[in-house]
Design a protein around this motif. Sequence first.
Motif, PDB file in Angstrom:
ATOM      1  N   ALA A  10      67.869  24.873  48.644  1.00 54.94           N
ATOM      2  CA  ALA A  10      68.954  25.185  48.785  1.00 54.94           C
ATOM      3  C   ALA A  10      69.620  26.450  50.300  1.00 54.94           C
ATOM      4  O   ALA A  10      69.158  27.120  49.793  1.00 54.94           O
ATOM      5  CB  ALA A  10      70.216  24.722  48.429  1.00 54.94           C
ATOM      6  N   PHE A  11      70.003  26.044  51.279  1.00 52.54           N
ATOM      7  CA  PHE A  11      70.537  27.012  52.381  1.00 52.54           C
ATOM      8  C   PHE A  11      72.145  27.345  52.240  1.00 52.54           C
ATOM      9  O   PHE A  11      72.626  26.314  52.183  1.00 52.54           O
ATOM     10  CB  PHE A  11      70.260  27.149  53.987  1.00 52.54           C
ATOM     11  CG  PHE A  11      68.381  27.054  53.685  1.00 52.54           C
ATOM     12  CD1 PHE A  11      68.152  28.619  54.493  1.00 52.54           C
ATOM     13  CD2 PHE A  11      67.935  26.423  53.800  1.00 52.54           C
ATOM     14  CE1 PHE A  11      66.795  28.832  54.556  1.00 52.54           C
ATOM     15  CE2 PHE A  11      66.353  26.376  54.139  1.00 52.54           C
ATOM     16  CZ  PHE A  11      65.869  27.823  54.694  1.00 52.54           C
ATOM     17  N   VAL A  12      72.313  28.640  51.701  1.00 46.61           N
ATOM     18  CA  VAL A  12      73.834  28.467  51.479  1.00 46.61           C
ATOM     19  C   VAL A  12      74.406  29.314  52.103  1.00 46.61           C
ATOM     20  O   VAL A  12      73.258  30.725  52.405  1.00 46.61           O
ATOM     21  CB  VAL A  12      74.216  29.496  50.623  1.00 46.61           C
ATOM     22  CG1 VAL A  12      75.340  29.180  49.785  1.00 46.61           C
ATOM     23  CG2 VAL A  12      73.101  28.434  48.674  1.00 46.61           C
ATOM     24  N   ASP A  13      75.531  29.036  52.801  1.00 49.23           N
ATOM     25  CA  ASP A  13      75.728  29.507  53.733  1.00 49.23           C
ATOM     26  C   ASP A  13      77.093  30.756  53.592  1.00 49.23           C
ATOM     27  O   ASP A  13      77.926  30.438  52.746  1.00 49.23           O
ATOM     28  CB  ASP A  13      77.139  29.304  55.065  1.00 49.23           C
ATOM     29  CG  ASP A  13      77.331  30.111  56.638  1.00 49.23           C
ATOM     30  OD1 ASP A  13      77.467  31.632  55.987  1.00 49.23           O
ATOM     31  OD2 ASP A  13      78.839  29.602  57.173  1.00 49.23           O
ATOM     32  N   ILE A  14      77.211  31.916  53.002  1.00 50.14           N
ATOM     33  CA  ILE A  14      77.683  33.036  52.475  1.00 50.14           C
ATOM     34  C   ILE A  14      78.937  34.183  53.392  1.00 50.14           C
ATOM     35  O   ILE A  14      79.839  35.283  52.722  1.00 50.14           O
ATOM     36  CB  ILE A  14      77.012  34.388  51.784  1.00 50.14           C
ATOM     37  CG1 ILE A  14      76.035  34.729  52.303  1.00 50.14           C
ATOM     38  CG2 ILE A  14      76.766  33.334  50.923  1.00 50.14           C
ATOM     39  CD1 ILE A  14      75.357  36.088  50.927  1.00 50.14           C
TER      40      ILE A  14
ATOM     41  N   GLU B 146      65.549  29.144  41.201  1.00 54.73           N
ATOM     42  CA  GLU B 146      66.737  29.644  41.321  1.00 54.73           C
ATOM     43  C   GLU B 146      67.302  29.580  40.766  1.00 54.73           C
ATOM     44  O   GLU B 146      68.773  29.570  41.089  1.00 54.73           O
ATOM     45  CB  GLU B 146      66.379  30.937  41.883  1.00 54.73           C
ATOM     46  CG  GLU B 146      65.483  32.224  41.983  1.00 54.73           C
ATOM     47  CD  GLU B 146      65.705  33.006  40.972  1.00 54.73           C
ATOM     48  OE1 GLU B 146      66.502  32.626  40.654  1.00 54.73           O
ATOM     49  OE2 GLU B 146      64.898  33.233  40.254  1.00 54.73           O
ATOM     50  N   MET B 147      67.652  27.902  40.745  1.00 47.94           N
ATOM     51  CA  MET B 147      68.858  27.007  40.802  1.00 47.94           C
ATOM     52  C   MET B 147      69.322  26.438  39.597  1.00 47.94           C
ATOM     53  O   MET B 147      70.565  26.643  38.686  1.00 47.94           O
ATOM     54  CB  MET B 147      68.530  25.714  41.159  1.00 47.94           C
ATOM     55  CG  MET B 147      68.219  26.061  43.151  1.00 47.94           C
ATOM     56  SD  MET B 147      67.737  23.795  43.692  1.00 47.94           S
ATOM     57  CE  MET B 147      68.512  24.088  45.258  1.00 47.94           C
TER      58      MET B 147
ATOM     59  N   VAL C 273      72.089  20.330  44.342  1.00 52.42           N
ATOM     60  CA  VAL C 273      73.015  20.104  44.679  1.00 52.42           C
ATOM     61  C   VAL C 273      72.945  19.605  46.162  1.00 52.42           C
ATOM     62  O   VAL C 273      72.176  18.942  46.426  1.00 52.42           O
ATOM     63  CB  VAL C 273      73.155  21.658  45.433  1.00 52.42           C
ATOM     64  CG1 VAL C 273      73.652  23.241  44.189  1.00 52.42           C
ATOM     65  CG2 VAL C 273      72.005  22.206  46.393  1.00 52.42           C
ATOM     66  N   LYS C 274      74.305  19.539  47.080  1.00 56.87           N
ATOM     67  CA  LYS C 274      74.609  18.138  48.137  1.00 56.87           C
ATOM     68  C   LYS C 274      75.213  19.683  49.735  1.00 56.87           C
ATOM     69  O   LYS C 274      75.915  20.264  48.977  1.00 56.87           O
ATOM     70  CB  LYS C 274      75.029  17.280  47.656  1.00 56.87           C
ATOM     71  CG  LYS C 274      76.563  16.995  47.844  1.00 56.87           C
ATOM     72  CD  LYS C 274      77.219  16.120  47.249  1.00 56.87           C
ATOM     73  CE  LYS C 274      78.472  15.927  47.287  1.00 56.87           C
ATOM     74  NZ  LYS C 274      78.880  16.847  45.748  1.00 56.87           N
ATOM     75  N   ILE C 275      74.277  19.032  50.320  1.00 58.69           N
ATOM     76  CA  ILE C 275      75.657  20.019  51.519  1.00 58.69           C
ATOM     77  C   ILE C 275      77.168  19.679  51.766  1.00 58.69           C
ATOM     78  O   ILE C 275      77.549  18.936  50.988  1.00 58.69           O
ATOM     79  CB  ILE C 275      75.222  19.504  53.139  1.00 58.69           C
ATOM     80  CG1 ILE C 275      73.571  19.506  53.269  1.00 58.69           C
ATOM     81  CG2 ILE C 275      75.520  20.096  54.310  1.00 58.69           C
ATOM     82  CD1 ILE C 275      72.568  18.159  54.311  1.00 58.69           C
TER      83      ILE C 275
END
Length: 240
Positions: free
Chosen positions: A114-118, A130-131, A143-145
């Motif tokens: 998953a891609f995460v905006d930090i 790594e989840m 996870v979900k969007i």
Amino acid sequence: METPRPSPTSLQDLKPGTPLTGRITRIELSGAFVDVGLPVEGRVHVSRLSKKRVNRADEAVQVGQEVEVWVEAADEATQRLDLTMIRPLTFDWRDLRPGLRAVGKVVAVERYGAFVDIGAERSGLVHVSEMADDYVARPEDVVKIGDAVEVVVLDADRAKRQIRLSMKAARAPAVEEPEAVEPPAATAMEIALRRAMGELEAPAPSTPRPSAAGAPRRSRKVQDDILARTLQERARPTAK
């Protein structure tokens, strides 16, 4: 519970980076206009509607849509308000050191992670491995969007523009470095024992220094008085 944002009363209240919530009022070729509760509408240029390339404003927003925006510039004299729908950066590349903890939002889910905006220039990848501590077959099972997740930076490569994140590491408690403890001072017996064993050199005997005080000096007047009395004694006649 999220604290409500104070509503601005004038353009003078707005600084670059100020977050606002508004509603799209109209769309033009150059961008979209947003009502943020001020007499003047804010303008979001088409290039500031999304991180992704947008050819037409109506591809990204619709009239009546509620949006989150940030102030880019506010000019009271010209009554102009420039806004952006791209969240300002929270972290620069030099801030993304391994071990940095952050909270981000899941923006995409792929079969490999998953891609995460930090709040960095690029979204970071949380690989499926790594989840969680346990085996994860499908990232969408975890996870979900739109999910807010806590992550730890594993590494960031500015040249490749890649950020690797871990949700698994974020669940582990942060390790604090122990404070340095100074060893206790040695006792007199320990010092004597170590000297006897040859671990310490015995202090060199101190050589007495000569006294700096010299012999007292008599003043010239005192010496003259003594000489005068001596001459007077010699000048007296001797009794017969």
